[in-house]
Design an enzyme around this catalytic site. Structure first.
Site, PDB file in Angstrom:
ATOM      1  N   ILE A 230      60.410  51.423  35.581  1.00  0.00           N
ATOM      2  CA  ILE A 230      60.000  52.347  34.516  1.00  0.00           C
ATOM      3  C   ILE A 230      61.183  53.170  34.037  1.00  0.00           C
ATOM      4  O   ILE A 230      61.375  53.389  32.839  1.00  0.00           O
ATOM      5  CB  ILE A 230      58.894  53.309  35.023  1.00  0.00           C
ATOM      6  CG1 ILE A 230      57.694  52.543  35.556  1.00  0.00           C
ATOM      7  CG2 ILE A 230      58.469  54.277  33.922  1.00  0.00           C
ATOM      8  CD1 ILE A 230      56.968  51.734  34.532  1.00  0.00           C
ATOM      9  N   GLU A 231      61.978  53.650  34.982  1.00  0.00           N
ATOM     10  CA  GLU A 231      63.066  54.562  34.650  1.00  0.00           C
ATOM     11  C   GLU A 231      64.181  53.887  33.855  1.00  0.00           C
ATOM     12  O   GLU A 231      64.669  54.421  32.862  1.00  0.00           O
ATOM     13  CB  GLU A 231      63.657  55.173  35.940  1.00  0.00           C
ATOM     14  CG  GLU A 231      62.756  56.180  36.618  1.00  0.00           C
ATOM     15  CD  GLU A 231      62.630  57.463  35.820  1.00  0.00           C
ATOM     16  OE1 GLU A 231      63.431  57.697  34.905  1.00  0.00           O
ATOM     17  OE2 GLU A 231      61.706  58.242  36.109  1.00  0.00           O
ATOM     18  N   SER A 232      64.618  52.721  34.310  1.00  0.00           N
ATOM     19  CA  SER A 232      65.858  52.159  33.744  1.00  0.00           C
ATOM     20  C   SER A 232      65.803  50.671  33.426  1.00  0.00           C
ATOM     21  O   SER A 232      66.791  50.121  32.938  1.00  0.00           O
ATOM     22  CB  SER A 232      66.997  52.383  34.745  1.00  0.00           C
ATOM     23  OG  SER A 232      66.725  51.667  35.946  1.00  0.00           O
TER      24      SER A 232
END
Length: 271
Positions: free
Chosen positions: A21-23
């Site tokens: 999700i983050e990166s």
């Protein structure tokens, strides 16, 4: 690597999917807000959790160090809220925004009840995490299959670099593909390892570790630039610093328009 770190800190293994999700699992990706790395640390948060940053190194992009810092941050957030949905929301928006949502909701402590009071991005964050967990655990049912990774965590090891050296020197002296070297060491922002108070960490394929240790001094001096070349490079960097202006691109602007405004050529801007 994620599983190993999460286990070390006693955290749920499912949190390994949070980096998707983050990166998108890209160590060098940077958000519009300035968050960087696999776990998208902001500058101040990274410093708080011991991630070093200077002109040559940004440990927010170091997969191992950033993962360790993310585990410590997530454990701290869970300790504050005692609920993983709220801890994840705080990881995304910051504890201040979650606390504000709790106050505005009249003291509710359930993520789904707080949902209307959270920032827009955070409202989609926990559902996205749940969705990625589902997809990663049920991929085959949707005809999604993994491809072989370029390298795995178990195929490389660390060495300590005591002197300044460029990636080019390491690549040529040890016959390592430059693309692989940069892939394993995204923390070095200029493909150069500077002199430091403490030895710097370098990740290498396991079959190159022994070669480095046996030929360390050879690597440091391999194709070393002459004093004249160093002076020329310093002069070039000085000229660039003194003659370069920073322009913040506005919506709708293109290189030709910017070049016209500053009375330069498009090729100058590209360079």
């Amino acid at each position: 690597m994620f599983e190993s770190k999460l286990s070390e800190y006693g955290l749920p293994i499912e949190l390994k999917y949070l980096a998707v999700i983050e990166s998108g699992l890209r160590p060098q990706v940077k958000s519009r807000a300035g968050a960087l790395g696999l776990w998208q640390f902001m500058y101040r948060t990274g410093l708080y959790f011991g991630l070093k940053e200077n002109s040559y190194i940004d440990e927010r992009m170091d997969p191992e160090k950033a993962t360790d810092a993310a585990c410590r941050y997530l454990k701290k957030l869970f300790g504050i809220y005692g609920d993983w949905n709220l801890a994840l929301a705080a990881y995304n928006a910051g504890p201040g925004n979650v606390n504000k949502a709790i106050r505005r909701s009249g003291g509710k402590k359930d993520y789904w009840e707080l949902w209307p009071y959270l920032p827009r991005e955070t409202r989609g964050y926990v559902p996205a995490f749940i969705a990625v967990n589902y997809v990663m655990n049920n991929a085959a049912e949707h005809n999604l299959y993994p491809i072989e990774p370029q390298t795995t965590f178990f195929e490389y090891d660390t060495v300590y670099v005591k002197e300044e050296v460029s990636f080019e020197q390491i690549s040529e002296a040890l016959e390592i593909d430059m693309e692989l070297l940069t892939f394993l060491n995204p923390r070095y922002t200029r493909m150069y390892i500077p002199l430091s108070d403490k030895p710097n960490v370098l990740y290498l394929p396991q079959n190159k570790v022994g070669l480095f240790l046996e030929n360390e001094q050879v690597v440091y001096s391999y194709n070393e630039p002459t004093p004249e070349e160093l002076a020329a490079k310093e002069e070039e960097e000085r000229i660039i610093r003194e003659t370069t202006e920073i322009h913040t691109v506005k919506n709708g602007e293109y290189l030709g328009l910017i070049a016209e405004r500053y009375h330069v050529r498009v090729s100058d801007i590209k360079a």
